[in-house]
Motif scaffolding. Sequence first.
Motif, short mmCIF file in Angstrom:
data_model
loop_
_atom_site.label_atom_id
_atom_site.label_comp_id
_atom_site.label_asym_id
_atom_site.label_seq_id
_atom_site.Cartn_x
_atom_site.Cartn_y
_atom_site.Cartn_z
N ARG A 15 -35.09 38.79 -27.59
CA ARG A 15 -35.23 40.07 -28.32
C ARG A 15 -34.92 41.25 -27.42
O ARG A 15 -34.25 42.20 -27.82
N LEU A 16 -35.41 41.17 -26.19
CA LEU A 16 -35.18 42.22 -25.21
C LEU A 16 -33.70 42.36 -24.89
O LEU A 16 -33.14 43.45 -24.87
N ILE A 17 -33.05 41.23 -24.65
CA ILE A 17 -31.61 41.24 -24.34
C ILE A 17 -30.82 41.83 -25.50
O ILE A 17 -29.93 42.66 -25.30
N GLU A 37 -36.47 48.96 -13.81
CA GLU A 37 -37.39 49.87 -14.50
C GLU A 37 -36.94 50.11 -15.94
O GLU A 37 -37.77 50.23 -16.84
N THR A 38 -35.63 50.18 -16.15
CA THR A 38 -35.10 50.34 -17.51
C THR A 38 -35.46 49.13 -18.36
O THR A 38 -35.93 49.28 -19.50
N VAL A 39 -35.28 47.94 -17.81
CA VAL A 39 -35.61 46.71 -18.54
C VAL A 39 -37.12 46.68 -18.85
O VAL A 39 -37.52 46.37 -19.97
N LYS A 40 -37.94 47.03 -17.88
CA LYS A 40 -39.39 47.05 -18.10
C LYS A 40 -39.76 48.06 -19.18
O LYS A 40 -40.65 47.80 -20.00
N GLY A 41 -39.08 49.20 -19.20
CA GLY A 41 -39.36 50.21 -20.21
C GLY A 41 -39.03 49.72 -21.61
O GLY A 41 -39.82 49.92 -22.54
N TYR A 42 -37.89 49.07 -21.77
CA TYR A 42 -37.53 48.51 -23.07
C TYR A 42 -38.51 47.41 -23.48
O TYR A 42 -38.90 47.31 -24.64
N ALA A 43 -38.89 46.57 -22.53
CA ALA A 43 -39.87 45.50 -22.83
C ALA A 43 -41.17 46.12 -23.31
O ALA A 43 -41.77 45.64 -24.28
N ILE A 48 -43.60 43.68 -25.29
CA ILE A 48 -43.49 42.41 -24.58
C ILE A 48 -44.33 42.54 -23.32
O ILE A 48 -44.19 43.53 -22.59
N PRO A 49 -45.22 41.59 -23.07
CA PRO A 49 -46.06 41.67 -21.87
C PRO A 49 -45.23 41.84 -20.60
O PRO A 49 -44.04 41.50 -20.58
N PRO A 50 -45.83 42.38 -19.55
CA PRO A 50 -45.10 42.67 -18.31
C PRO A 50 -44.23 41.49 -17.85
O PRO A 50 -44.63 40.33 -17.93
#
Length: 65
Positions: A15-17, A37-43, A48-50
């Motif tokens: 889903r994230l991808i 950080e961008t990926v973590k922000g979207y997650a 989506i858990p860390p």
Amino acid sequence: MGKHKYWNRTGELGRLIKALKSQGISRVEELSRLFAETVKGYANQLQIPPLRKEEIEYVWQKLLD
């Protein structure tokens, strides 16, 4: 049971991808701190858990495809 949990996590990462690609984020040549950080922000936005370091690398690799 562990496989089932992994399968769910794979679904979350998928889903994230998909969300990242829909925003035009793909073919990132370098796995940088800013990209992570961008990926973590979207997650986080997708609730989506860390993510672990290995999961961020997995997402990055999938975005290179």
